[in-house]
Design an enzyme around this catalytic site. Structure first.
Site, PDB file in Angstrom:
ATOM      1  N   HIS A 119       4.074   9.480 -11.190  1.00  0.00           N
ATOM      2  CA  HIS A 119       4.428   8.070 -11.473  1.00  0.00           C
ATOM      3  C   HIS A 119       3.393   7.114 -10.886  1.00  0.00           C
ATOM      4  O   HIS A 119       3.708   5.983 -10.526  1.00  0.00           O
ATOM      5  CB  HIS A 119       5.813   7.713 -10.931  1.00  0.00           C
ATOM      6  CG  HIS A 119       6.864   8.700 -11.304  1.00  0.00           C
ATOM      7  ND1 HIS A 119       7.599   8.594 -12.457  1.00  0.00           N
ATOM      8  CD2 HIS A 119       7.263   9.846 -10.694  1.00  0.00           C
ATOM      9  CE1 HIS A 119       8.442   9.623 -12.537  1.00  0.00           C
ATOM     10  NE2 HIS A 119       8.247  10.408 -11.471  1.00  0.00           N
ATOM     11  N   SER A 177     -23.274  -6.749 -15.134  1.00  0.00           N
ATOM     12  CA  SER A 177     -22.697  -7.870 -15.862  1.00  0.00           C
ATOM     13  C   SER A 177     -23.759  -8.943 -16.025  1.00  0.00           C
ATOM     14  O   SER A 177     -24.616  -9.119 -15.157  1.00  0.00           O
ATOM     15  CB  SER A 177     -21.510  -8.428 -15.063  1.00  0.00           C
ATOM     16  OG  SER A 177     -21.298  -9.778 -15.412  1.00  0.00           O
ATOM     17  N   LYS A 201     -21.597  -6.752 -10.159  1.00  0.00           N
ATOM     18  CA  LYS A 201     -20.841  -5.765 -10.932  1.00  0.00           C
ATOM     19  C   LYS A 201     -21.589  -4.463 -11.179  1.00  0.00           C
ATOM     20  O   LYS A 201     -22.797  -4.441 -11.394  1.00  0.00           O
ATOM     21  CB  LYS A 201     -20.440  -6.345 -12.300  1.00  0.00           C
ATOM     22  CG  LYS A 201     -19.396  -7.416 -12.255  1.00  0.00           C
ATOM     23  CD  LYS A 201     -18.069  -7.000 -11.642  1.00  0.00           C
ATOM     24  CE  LYS A 201     -17.282  -6.069 -12.519  1.00  0.00           C
ATOM     25  NZ  LYS A 201     -16.747  -6.731 -13.714  1.00  0.00           N
ATOM     26  N   GLU A 218     -15.418   4.152 -19.935  1.00  0.00           N
ATOM     27  CA  GLU A 218     -14.581   3.304 -20.787  1.00  0.00           C
ATOM     28  C   GLU A 218     -14.831   3.591 -22.270  1.00  0.00           C
ATOM     29  O   GLU A 218     -13.908   3.626 -23.080  1.00  0.00           O
ATOM     30  CB  GLU A 218     -14.864   1.829 -20.503  1.00  0.00           C
ATOM     31  CG  GLU A 218     -14.431   1.388 -19.124  1.00  0.00           C
ATOM     32  CD  GLU A 218     -14.989   0.020 -18.786  1.00  0.00           C
ATOM     33  OE1 GLU A 218     -14.332  -0.979 -19.082  1.00  0.00           O
ATOM     34  OE2 GLU A 218     -16.104  -0.050 -18.234  1.00  0.00           O
TER      35      GLU A 218
END
Ligand code: ARG
Length: 481
Positions: free
Chosen positions: A177, A298, A304, A311
């Protein structure tokens, strides 16, 4: 997209070709729009080599059966080999040999053969239809691609296993969970993916046998009046056997659907591990740092370091799953036998195949270069109560019914939370105060390391059990290469 594919999509020069294999029945040809709409060479060019192999096996069998003269068969075979050479050379130097206005790759190769050997080329299509020809070339191409896919899976498994070997003592929170449940080793966690990819590889290997059932010899749909030797063709092309039913032979695409289904599962596995890498590389976790080679920055935020490759792999799962739906939709309403709808079978399969193969390669690369932060993983366990089960187990070992022990430890946990204490910091006396049945053993089981080491059951996370697992993983890699 490879340079080769890009070129092919752009379309080559078709000047000088007689562009179709039929026409006698028609006063005029199809309109330009119809040709553009219906041509498939931009996709099915990838069947080119399997198509040539299929034609060679067919011609040789026709000669062996006395259907074609030996001279004609030899002419056809050497002509096809010449066409093979021409296409291979063009592709090698980055040229597109496939004109975009020819109906499909099968037409193109026959047209080229005619250019090379003249009218004898017209004898090749004896006792054959494009329907069984297409299905044969598609199956053969996919079976070959399947080998590459298995290699890619194998390489990723090797990398996962290598990384796992060094992390059998590295502890991190195991989750259910998405909450801390019990500590596990990083090796155990990585090996969970090893076995997913092992099943993927096994599925591809089993699928290949079903894929390699030969449609050639089914002709258009009903078989042929020529005395074919289909067993011979199957043997020559490396198929397991000829198909049992000619109507099924020309219209079955289960093999394509099954492959895309297997690819979808592999894509889902890739997506799950990507998701973990994304989470693990967030500063809140800091469990992993992905290498500069697989991350991007970025344009506005100088600090970043984004896990784009993970992804993208996660995002591309939709390609395989979309292909599965696309193929199922194409197939679901088709009456027997061949229908032109079937031409729509190749694009989704190649799309899914390329996407998953690319993702497998990049995943291997990403895992190889990842730096695991053992200290951060260890720190995440501190005070996380993932040692609570073992305290209840301790009471159970002392004869307390597990349900009762569970309740007692629940109270211990609540007390710790209220007084901002860590479970592992409680002394034997603290424990005894809550329940007199606790003793020095109870304190000992509370260390996260002993919690992990205690899980010695087969398939468990203790270093001892993981050592056995690693040996099995090693054997699995050797078994099915
Ligand atoms: N490119 C077509 C395909 O992939 C070729 C088959 C055409 N056959 C036919 N009977 N019209 O299905």
């Amino acid at each position: 997209m490879s340079k080769e594919v890009e070129n092919v999509k752009a379309g080559g020069n078709s000047a000088g070709y007689d562009k179709k294999l039929w026409g006698g029945r028609f006063a005029t040809g199809p309109s330009h729009d119809v040709i553009t709409f219906s041509t498939s060479i931009g996709i099915d060019w990838r069947l080119w080599e399997a198509d040539i192999d299929g034609s060679i096996a067919h011609a040789q069998m026709l000669a062996a059966q006395g259907i074609l003269s030996t001279v004609d068969s030899k002419d056809i075979v050497s002509g096809l080999n010449l066409v093979r050479q021409q296409i291979a050379t063009a592709l090698d130097i980055g040229e597109n040999p496939f004109p975009k206005d020819v109906e499909d790759i099968h037409s193109f190769i026959e047209i080229k053969l005619k250019e090379v050997i003249g009218i004898t080329a017209g004898r090749l299509h004896t006792a054959r239809s494009r329907n069984d020809q297409v299905a044969t070339a598609f199956r053969l191409t996919l079976a070959r691609e399947g080998e590459g896919l298995m290699t890619e899976l194998h390489k990723l498994q090797e990398t996962l296993l290598e990384r796992a070997k060094a992390e059998t003592e590295t502890m991190l929170p195991g989750l259910t969970h998405f909450q801390h449940a019990q500590p596990v080793s990083l090796a155990h966690h990585l090996l969970a993916y090893f076995w997913m990819f092992d099943r993927d590889r096994e599925r591809i290997s089993e699928w290949r046998k079903r894929c390699l059932v030969l449609p050639l010899g089914s002709a258009a749909l009903a078989g042929t009046s020529f005395p074919l030797d289909r067993q011979r063709v199957a043997r020559d092309l490396g198929f397991e056997r000829p198909c049992e039913n000619s109507m099924d032979g020309v219209s079955d695409r289960d093999f394509a659907f099954e492959l895309v289904s297997n690819l979808s599962l592999a894509a889902i596995h890739l997506s799950r591990i990507s998701e973990e890498l994304v989470i693990w590389s967030a500063p809140e976790h800091g469990f992993v740092e992905l290498s500069d080679e697989v991350t991007t920055g970025s344009s506005i935020m100088p600090q970043k370091k984004n896990p784009d490759v993970a992804e993208l792999i996660r995002g591309r799962t939709g390609r395989a799953l979309g292909a599965l739906v696309q193929l199922a939709t194409t197939m679901k309403g088709l009456p027997l036998a061949y229908n032109r709808d079937l031409q729509e079978d190749k694009e989704p399969v190649f799309y899914a195949l390329d996407s998953v193969r690319g993702s497998l390669r990049l995943m291997k690369f990403m895992i190889e270069g990842a730096s695991f932060h053992r200290d951060r993983m260890r720190a995440a366990l501190t005070g996380d109560f993932s040692n609570a089960t073992d305290l209840a187990d301790d009471l159970a070992r002392k004869g307390v019914p597990f349900r009762e022990g569970h309740e007692v430890v629940g109270h211990v946990v609540r007390k710790c939370i209220e007084s901002k204490l860590k479970l592992e910091d409680l002394s034997v006396d603290d424990l005894k105060q809550i329940d007199s049945r606790f003793d020095a053993d109870s304190k000992r089981v509370l260390s996260h390391r002993s919690v992990m080491n205690a899980r010695t059951s087969e398939g468990g996370t203790s270093p001892a059990a993981v050592a056995v697992q690693i040996a099995k993983a090693q054997a699995a890699l050797q078994l099915k290469t």
